[in-house]
Every structure is written in structure tokens, then in C-alpha cells.
Write an enzyme that holds these catalytic residues in place. Structure first.
Site, short mmCIF file in Angstrom:
data_model
loop_
_atom_site.label_atom_id
_atom_site.label_comp_id
_atom_site.label_asym_id
_atom_site.label_seq_id
_atom_site.Cartn_x
_atom_site.Cartn_y
_atom_site.Cartn_z
N GLY A 1 0.82 -1.22 0.00
CA GLY A 1 0.00 0.00 0.00
C GLY A 1 0.85 1.26 0.00
CG HIS B 1 4.76 4.73 -5.15
ND1 HIS B 1 5.28 4.00 -6.19
CD2 HIS B 1 5.22 4.13 -4.01
CE1 HIS B 1 6.04 3.02 -5.73
NE2 HIS B 1 6.01 3.07 -4.40
N GLY C 1 5.05 3.92 -9.11
CA GLY C 1 5.70 2.61 -9.31
C GLY C 1 4.67 1.49 -9.26
CG HIS C 2 2.72 0.55 -5.58
ND1 HIS C 2 2.92 1.59 -4.69
CD2 HIS C 2 3.34 -0.52 -5.04
CE1 HIS C 2 3.62 1.15 -3.66
NE2 HIS C 2 3.89 -0.13 -3.85
CE LYS D 1 11.36 0.95 -4.45
NZ LYS D 1 11.83 1.04 -3.07
CD GLN E 1 9.97 -7.81 -2.77
OE1 GLN E 1 9.92 -7.66 -1.57
NE2 GLN E 1 9.27 -7.08 -3.62
CB VAL F 1 8.14 4.18 -11.70
CG1 VAL F 1 7.51 5.54 -11.96
CG2 VAL F 1 7.58 3.12 -12.64
CB SER G 1 5.23 3.39 0.42
OG SER G 1 4.79 2.58 -0.63
NE ARG G 2 10.47 1.44 4.60
CZ ARG G 2 10.31 0.18 4.21
NH1 ARG G 2 10.48 -0.16 2.95
NH2 ARG G 2 10.00 -0.76 5.09
P1 AMP Z 1 5.96 -2.34 -1.79
O1 AMP Z 1 4.57 -1.82 -1.66
O2 AMP Z 1 7.02 -1.33 -1.51
O3 AMP Z 1 6.16 -3.65 -1.04
O4 AMP Z 1 6.15 -2.69 -3.32
C1 AMP Z 1 5.23 -3.50 -4.00
C2 AMP Z 1 5.78 -3.80 -5.37
O5 AMP Z 1 5.97 -2.57 -6.07
C3 AMP Z 1 7.14 -4.50 -5.35
O6 AMP Z 1 7.17 -5.47 -6.39
C4 AMP Z 1 8.10 -3.38 -5.61
O7 AMP Z 1 9.31 -3.80 -6.21
C5 AMP Z 1 7.29 -2.52 -6.56
N1 AMP Z 1 7.79 -1.15 -6.57
C6 AMP Z 1 7.96 -0.34 -5.50
N2 AMP Z 1 8.48 0.85 -5.88
C7 AMP Z 1 8.64 0.77 -7.22
C8 AMP Z 1 9.15 1.67 -8.21
N3 AMP Z 1 9.58 2.89 -7.90
N4 AMP Z 1 9.17 1.25 -9.50
C9 AMP Z 1 8.73 0.02 -9.84
N5 AMP Z 1 8.25 -0.88 -8.95
C10 AMP Z 1 8.20 -0.50 -7.66
#
Ligand code: AMP
Length: 290
Positions: free
Chosen positions: A38, A41, A43-44, A159, A163, A186, A196-197
């Protein structure tokens, strides 16, 4: 392009229990999953776009939003992690998501849970060093999401390069019949990777944070000029990050992009990866050097 079909898509379903997830999975349309914590942004949203492209108009895009306590080591930012539920819901709806799965921690984990999924090689370097138990938490929750929603494919961002590598390994080693779709990072207009951070950064920390990206780009320039020594490249990157007063380096490493093991020199498929605290907020980034 079969325009107009997306507007006919039924309203987004929001569910929060394992029972509902299993019922959804039984439907006969294919699902492409986007697992997230959650605080959505750009990226998501790019992952959601990639998921829709893979699912087509007939398939279903499912997004999970779950701040997974198992992947936060003690003292990390589990409590501080952003949880803008309403905004996330609206963003998913606007992005044409079919299902939002938003379980509670109690729904996902029994108090006396005793089974975990652990990758044992790729998890030993980079973030695995500074976040013990982190990837065990990630593998365990992703396994559960795969079982709950039975997707045909799932999208993950580059990113979080380590993982992505670990999830691919898990899918291979545990025979999940699931395609893993990688999505390029992104970025904000100043180069900072969307995260998100980022919203936890103070104004001053946010101003300094793009040094994480620019220092990695400087390494590309060094390599272009003929530098191949990992240690010299790493030292240059560290020195540049060090100029930012709020930055505290967790690691800067040059590794093989497949094995994630340290390399002494730049070779094809070398990954430069860094984790840096700006104040209390830990940010990561990476790039392929060659
Ligand atoms: P998170 O919510 O941070 O656990 O991320 C969920 C998914 O979104 C993971 O597969 C991340 O690698 C991907 N993600 C997070 N930030 C970005 C970004 N800036 N660009 C592309 N994918 C992202």
C-alpha cells in the site's frame, strides 16, 4: 485496441478474508497479481499497468495491500509505515483493478504460526545482511498470496532487485505455476525511485535523497571511462553519498546480478546496489552496470 471494454468492467471488489480470496480464485478467469504494502505511487501503478497488459481485458487484475509484519525486523518502521487506505482504494479503482485484497494481520497469521518459507542463498547478501528475517517474511507472505489468489502471473518491481531474484528462485524451486513479470523502476523527476517511504522524509531529507540515484549514475560514468575495480567504484559512490549530511550508508555493493554474490570487478551483468538512511528512512536503489 478494443476500446470501451474497460469501462464495462464490473465494479472493483474489495475483500479481506482468506475465504473470500479462495472464492475469487475459483473463478474461471485468469488473474494477474500485484502484491503491495500500500501507500500506492506511480511505481505501483506501473505494476498494475503491466498486470493489465498481461491479463488482457478478459483476465483479472488483483492488487493485495498488506503491511506484512513478518518482513519488518524488530525496531524497523512497521508502525510508521504509511497506510492511506482510502487513497489506495481510489487509485486501484481508477487504475481498473478488479480485486483489492486487504487482509488484516490476524487474518493472515495465526498467533501460533510455525511454518515459514525461507530462501537460503540469495537472501544472504545486500538487504539480507542488514534486515535479518526480512526475506523469510517476504517469501512466506508471497507464498500465502499465491495460494490464496492462485494467479497465473504476478508483477514485481526491479527497484527491489533482490526481492525479485528471490521470488523467481522460490517460484522455480517450489514449482509455483506462476509467471513473474519484472517491471522497471519508476522514478520522480529528480531521479529518486518512487517509494511509499519517500513520504516519511522531511523536506530537507527529500532534497538530499536523489544523491542515491546520482551516485549510482556516477559509477556508470566511471565504468565508461574504463574503471573496473569494484572497490574503487564503491568508494566513489560512498564518497558522493557522504556529501549529503542526512545520509547514513547501510551498504553499497557490487554483485553478480544473478547470484547476488560480491564481485571484485565489473563484468557483464554486474549490479550496483545501495541502501541509505536519510534520517530514519531507509531507501534502496540499484542499477545494472554492465
Ligand atoms: P511495496 O509496496 O514497496 O512492497 O512494493 C510492491 C511492489 O511494487 C514491489 O514489487 C516493488 O518492487 C514494486 N515497486 C515499489 N516501488 C517501485 C518503483 N519505484 N518502481 C517500480 N516498482 C516498484
Amino acid at each position: 485496441m478494443r476500446s470501451g471494454l474497460s469501462s464495462k468492467r464490473p465494479e472493483m471488489q474489495i475483500i479481506s478474508t482468506a475465504r473470500e480470496a479462495h472464492a475469487f480464485a475459483k473463478g474461471n478467469r485468469e488473474t494477474v497479481l500485484v502484491p503491495t504494502m500500500g501507500g500506492l505511487h506511480q511505481g505501483h501503478l506501473e505494476l498494475i499497468r503491466a498486470a493489465r497488459a498481461a491479463a488482457g481485458n478478459e483476465g483479472r487484475v488483483a492488487v493485495s495491500v498488506f503491511v506484512n509484519p513478518l518482513q519488518f525486523e524488530p525496531g524497523a518502521d512497521y508502525e510508521r509505515y504509511p497506510r492511506p487506505e482510502r487513497i489506495d482504494e481510489d487509485l486501484c479503482r481508477q487504475a481498473g483493478v478488479d480485486l483489492l485484497f486487504r487482509p488484516s494481520a490476524a487474518e493472515m497469521y495465526a498467533a501460533d504460526r510455525s511454518v515459514f518459507v525461507e530462501e537460503q542463498t540469495l537472501s544472504q547478501t545486500l538487504c539480507g545482511n542488514s534486515r535479518p528475517g526480512h526475506f523469510r517474511g517476504v517469501c512466506t507472505v508471497v507464498t500465502k498470496l499465491f495460494h490464496l489468489l492462485a494467479p497465473r502471473a504476478a508483477a514485481f518491481g526491479e527497484k527491489d532487485f533482490q526481492q525479485l531474484a528471490i521470488i523467481r528462485r522460490m517460484v522455480r524451486d517450489l514449482d509455483f505455476p506462476i509467471e513473474i513479470i519484472p517491471v522497471p523502476t519508476v522514478r520522480e523527476s529528480d531521479g529518486l525511485a518512487c517509494s511509499s517511504r519517500n513520504q516519511n522524509l522531511s523536506e530537507e531529507e527529500r532534497r538530499q535523497a536523489p544523491v542515491l540515484r546520482s551516485s549510482l549514475l556516477q559509477a556508470v560514468e566511471l565504468v565508461r571511462q574504463g574503471e573496473i575495480s569494484s572497490i574503487r567504484i564503491i568508494n566513489q559512490v560512498r564518497a558522493q553519498i557522504g556529501i549529503a549530511p542526512s545520509a547514513r550508508i547501510d551498504y553499497v555493493d557490487l554483485v553478480d546480478a544473478e547470484t547476488l554474490q560480491a564481485r571484485e570487478r565489473v563484468e557483464p551483468k554486474s549490479l550496483l546496489a545501495a541502501a541509505v538512511f536519510f534520517g530514519r528512512t531507509r531507501l534502496i536503489d540499484n542499477l545494472l552496470l554492465a
